[in-house]
Design an enzyme around this catalytic site. Structure first.
Site, short mmCIF file in Angstrom:
data_model
loop_
_atom_site.label_atom_id
_atom_site.label_comp_id
_atom_site.label_asym_id
_atom_site.label_seq_id
_atom_site.Cartn_x
_atom_site.Cartn_y
_atom_site.Cartn_z
N ASN A 89 0.80 -1.22 0.00
CA ASN A 89 0.00 0.00 0.00
C ASN A 89 0.83 1.28 0.00
OD1 ASN A 89 -2.48 1.71 0.82
ND2 ASN A 89 -1.09 1.95 2.58
N TYR A 157 2.38 10.85 -10.75
CA TYR A 157 1.52 9.98 -9.94
C TYR A 157 0.66 9.09 -10.84
CZ TYR A 157 -1.85 8.67 -6.29
OH TYR A 157 -2.64 7.97 -5.41
N LYS A 161 0.78 4.95 -11.10
CA LYS A 161 -0.39 4.15 -10.73
C LYS A 161 -0.95 3.39 -11.93
CE LYS A 161 -0.46 5.19 -6.35
NZ LYS A 161 -0.17 4.17 -5.32
N THR A 192 -6.77 10.99 4.13
CA THR A 192 -5.47 10.51 4.62
C THR A 192 -4.51 11.70 4.69
OG1 THR A 192 -4.52 10.09 2.44
CG2 THR A 192 -5.89 8.34 3.39
#
Length: 251
Positions: A89, A157, A161, A192
């Site tokens: 993760n 990013y 991903k 988060t």
């Protein structure tokens, strides 16, 4: 108990989705082995799990170090006798901005933390699971890697991903006959530390989602729990979208 007596590795476990997953997995009977860079936060989480009659241990380290992935596997086996699954993760957002203004250091750091670390984890974990002919691996990708329309400034990013989805699907095809299931979850905006503290930003991102809110990390952890559990015994190579409808809007 979805993970009763199974040993599960969780990286990026010091906060956010990883910490929520560690607590959830432990509550479902798993022995959890926690990895992240921040030792103090890991120790606190282990203590919280143990106080709730769960079983946990931690090994601090950096997922961009290839040797760390192997060390986590060795540590988990030494501590609990075996390993049954992994929730890989850990990841970073990196600096946002157009590619034309992005420096190479930022690009390299994001690719290393998000994609190369997944490669390291796979190399360390899959041979063990293939030898015992059972195991489940879940990676945290992102809806940004699936459909990035309308999300400028996130090239590094998004590339990391999206690359992870391709890696997961290739690995799943390579190792399905070995009894190893390999999947990815693709979260949307989630509360988060990566999301920052600005409530205006939270509201803006929440309103991009058709569901009109950010996810709680525990909601994302539930998806990882499913994929690691025996209930997902016929699921492999899946990019599981858990994004509050965000990808539907972008498509």
């Amino acid at each position: 108990m979805e993970l009763d007596r199974k040993t599960i590795i969780v990286t990026g476990a010091s906060s956010g989705i990883g910490a929520a997953a560690a607590l959830l997995f432990a509550s479902e009977g798993a022995n959890v082995v926690l990895g992240a860079r921040r030792k103090e936060e890991l120790d606190q989480l282990v203590g919280q799990i143990v106080q709730s009659n769960g079983k946990a241990a931690c090994l601090p380290g950096d997922v961009t170090d290839e040797t760390y992935a192997g060390s986590l596997m060795d540590f988990a086996q030494d501590r609990f006798g075996t390993v049954d699954g992994a929730f890989n993760n850990a990841g970073v957002m990196g600096d946002m901005g157009p590619v034309s203004q992005m420096d190479r250091a930022n690009w390299d750091a994001v690719i290393a933390a998000n994609l190369t670390s997944a490669f390291y984890a796979a190399k360390a974990q899959i041979p063990f699971f293939a030898e015992k002919r059972s195991g489940a691996i879940v990676f945290t990708s992102s809806f940004v890697g699936y459909s990035n329309g309308g999300m400028p400034g996130m090239a590094a990013y998004a590339a990391s991903k999206a690359g992870m989805i391709g890696l997961v699907q290739a690995l799943a095809a390579e190792h399905a006959s070995d009894g190893v299931r390999i999947n990815a979850i693709l979260p949307g905006g989630t509360k988060t530390p990566m999301a920052g503290e600005d409530p205006n930003t939270h509201d803006f991102v929440a309103n991009l989602h058709p569901i009109k809110r950010l996810a709680d990390p525990r909601e994302i952890a539930q998806s990882a729990l499913y994929l690691l559990s025996d209930r997902a015994s016929f699921v492999t190579g899946a990019p599981m979208i858990v994004d509050g409808g965000m990808s539907v809007r972008l498509l």
